[in-house]
Design a protein around this motif. Structure first.
Motif, mmCIF file in Angstrom:
data_model
loop_
_atom_site.group_PDB
_atom_site.id
_atom_site.type_symbol
_atom_site.label_atom_id
_atom_site.label_comp_id
_atom_site.label_asym_id
_atom_site.label_seq_id
_atom_site.Cartn_x
_atom_site.Cartn_y
_atom_site.Cartn_z
ATOM 1 N N VAL A 90 0.838 -1.198 0.000
ATOM 2 C CA VAL A 90 0.000 0.000 0.000
ATOM 3 C C VAL A 90 0.878 1.254 0.000
ATOM 4 N N GLY A 91 1.929 1.254 0.829
ATOM 5 C CA GLY A 91 2.849 2.396 0.864
ATOM 6 C C GLY A 91 3.468 2.670 -0.496
ATOM 7 N N ALA A 92 3.912 1.605 -1.167
ATOM 8 C CA ALA A 92 4.545 1.760 -2.480
ATOM 9 C C ALA A 92 3.540 2.190 -3.544
ATOM 10 N N ILE A 93 2.365 1.573 -3.543
ATOM 11 C CA ILE A 93 1.353 1.881 -4.564
ATOM 12 C C ILE A 93 0.863 3.321 -4.423
ATOM 13 N N VAL A 94 0.580 3.750 -3.198
ATOM 14 C CA VAL A 94 0.096 5.119 -2.977
ATOM 15 C C VAL A 94 1.117 6.133 -3.474
ATOM 16 N N TRP A 95 2.397 5.929 -3.131
ATOM 17 C CA TRP A 95 3.432 6.871 -3.570
ATOM 18 C C TRP A 95 3.598 6.837 -5.089
ATOM 19 N N ASN A 96 3.519 5.662 -5.691
ATOM 20 C CA ASN A 96 3.599 5.566 -7.149
ATOM 21 C C ASN A 96 2.478 6.347 -7.821
ATOM 22 N N LEU A 97 1.257 6.210 -7.310
ATOM 23 C CA LEU A 97 0.110 6.887 -7.915
ATOM 24 C C LEU A 97 0.210 8.407 -7.757
ATOM 25 N N VAL A 98 0.676 8.853 -6.591
ATOM 26 C CA VAL A 98 0.828 10.291 -6.362
ATOM 27 C C VAL A 98 1.849 10.886 -7.332
ATOM 28 N N SER A 107 11.127 6.805 -7.847
ATOM 29 C CA SER A 107 11.536 5.407 -7.948
ATOM 30 C C SER A 107 10.503 4.455 -7.362
ATOM 31 N N SER A 108 9.941 3.591 -8.206
ATOM 32 C CA SER A 108 9.043 2.531 -7.721
ATOM 33 C C SER A 108 9.803 1.580 -6.800
ATOM 34 N N SER A 109 11.061 1.345 -7.139
ATOM 35 C CA SER A 109 11.893 0.426 -6.353
ATOM 36 C C SER A 109 12.056 0.919 -4.928
ATOM 37 N N HIS A 110 12.400 2.174 -4.793
ATOM 38 C CA HIS A 110 12.635 2.701 -3.460
ATOM 39 C C HIS A 110 11.329 2.928 -2.709
ATOM 40 N N PRO A 277 19.260 -3.743 -5.639
ATOM 41 C CA PRO A 277 18.002 -3.230 -6.192
ATOM 42 C C PRO A 277 18.066 -1.730 -6.435
ATOM 43 N N VAL A 278 18.622 -1.335 -7.578
ATOM 44 C CA VAL A 278 18.760 0.090 -7.881
ATOM 45 C C VAL A 278 17.489 0.630 -8.512
ATOM 46 N N SER A 279 17.435 1.931 -8.632
ATOM 47 C CA SER A 279 16.300 2.587 -9.274
ATOM 48 C C SER A 279 16.603 2.807 -10.751
ATOM 49 N N THR A 280 15.768 2.232 -11.612
ATOM 50 C CA THR A 280 15.930 2.478 -13.051
ATOM 51 C C THR A 280 15.640 3.939 -13.369
ATOM 52 N N THR A 281 14.753 4.558 -12.600
ATOM 53 C CA THR A 281 14.448 5.974 -12.800
ATOM 54 C C THR A 281 15.667 6.836 -12.524
ATOM 55 N N HIS A 282 16.310 6.599 -11.390
ATOM 56 C CA HIS A 282 17.507 7.362 -11.043
ATOM 57 C C HIS A 282 18.587 7.169 -12.096
#
Length: 335
Positions: A90-98, A107-110, A277-282
């Motif tokens: 839930v924490g990851a999904i909420v931040w991704n959507l925002v 970063s979805s990963s972080h 587990p790095v961030s592809t976005t970064h």
């Protein structure tokens, strides 16, 4: 919720994990296709198919080192239960959507790592964290964009020197073709590193329920389902973030797009091999800034780049707070 879960609840949690994986592909589609779209080598609708295919086949190339790190190297597997996993997702999904709604390439990963830390610490306190793995991951927040930046800048210098006697038209035509290869490699690296994070989440959930025996492992059906969910998310595209990544940071030529994708891909390949587990976005943001800065410092829109960095800094704590609040809310509800 420490007791063994019923099958419907377990399946439901796995479905939420796959939803996160789908949103990861949706959110991070821009990472794979922003450069090839912005240089007009491929139209957006074709680029997403291209990226989705290489996202899916990545499991044939890489091992599962990143999944192992997520499953056992961020929080202590012994404290993992359904409530912790649900809070993390839930924490990851909420931040991704925002961030997706705001067009911010966070970063979805972080976000997932922050969710795990928040859910784990809400249950067991600071002792929940596996500090060796968490430190390695936090260090990668700094190193992955820096390595992408330096590799992309070096590639621009090498390619510029090698093509100094060629006409601009010939260089442009050659790198339009080469960008197909560099975009494929980057999408491969993205699928290899990012999909494994959800594999690790599902595997540690199964392990906590005694469904993997005494040794932690990732079942093949989990591998396939995670790769498919990410590929499907990529097909849906993340056009808000494509605009930021491909157009707002700096203007790219096919040669620069090739250098950014190749530098980013090399960084992802190294990280995935090492199980980080790095961030592809970064990584791709650092590479795009690198090719822009190689031309001239003023070619980079530093105000856009700095706003992206702010989002990076707050991703882990923001998703951790949402996860911790979710854990407490579920705890109150199930009493």
């Amino acid at each position: 919720m420490d007791a063994a879960l019923g099958l419907p609840v377990l399946v439901g949690l796995i479905a939420v994990a796959l939803l996160f994986d789908f949103l990861n592909g949706l959110h991070d589609a821009a990472n794979s296709i922003a450069t090839i779209v912005s240089t007009r080598v491929l139209r957006p609708q074709f680029a997403v198919f291209w990226a989705a295919f290489f996202n899916f086949v990545a499991f044939m190339v890489f091992g599962l080192h990143v999944a192992q790190t997520i499953g056992t190297g961020i929080i202590d597997p012994s404290i993992v239960d359904a409530q912790v996993i649900f809070a993390a997702l839930v924490g990851a999904i909420v931040w991704n959507l925002v961030t997706w709604a705001l067009g911010i390439p966070s970063s979805s990963s972080h976000a997932l790592i922050g969710g795990l830390v928040g859910g784990g610490m809400a249950k067991a306190g600071i002792s929940a964290a596996v500090w060796s793995g968490l430190t390695k991951t936090v260090l990668a927040i700094v190193l992955s964009p820096l390595i992408g930046f330096l590799l992309a800048m070096m590639l621009v210098a090498i390619v510029s020197w090698a093509s100094v006697r060629s006409t601009p038209f010939a260089v442009d035509r050659a790198f339009r073709i080469l960008q197909f290869a560099s975009a494929s490699l980057y999408s491969l690296g993205h699928g290899g590193n990012d999909a494994q994070k959800t594999m690790g989440i599902i595997a540690v959930l199964l392990y906590s329920q005694g469904r993997l025996g005494s040794d932690f492992s990732v079942p093949f059906w989990v591998v396939l389902s995670c790769q498919a969910a990410m590929a499907l998310g990529t097909l849906m595209g993340g056009w808000r973030i494509v605009r930021t990544m491909g157009l707002r940071i700096t203007k790219l030529t096919p040669m620069q797009g090739f250098c950014a994708e190749t530098g980013g891909a090399a960084t992802l390949f190294m990280a995935t091999y090492l199980g980080v587990p790095v961030s592809t976005t970064h990584t791709i943001t650092g590479a795009i800034v690198g090719v822009g800065a190689a031309r001239r410092v003023s070619a980079v829109r530093w105000n856009v780049a700095s706003s992206i960095v702010y989002a990076w800094v707050i991703t882990i704590p923001a998703s951790a707070i949402v996860a911790a609040l979710t854990w407490w809310a579920v705890k109150i509800l199930v009493k």
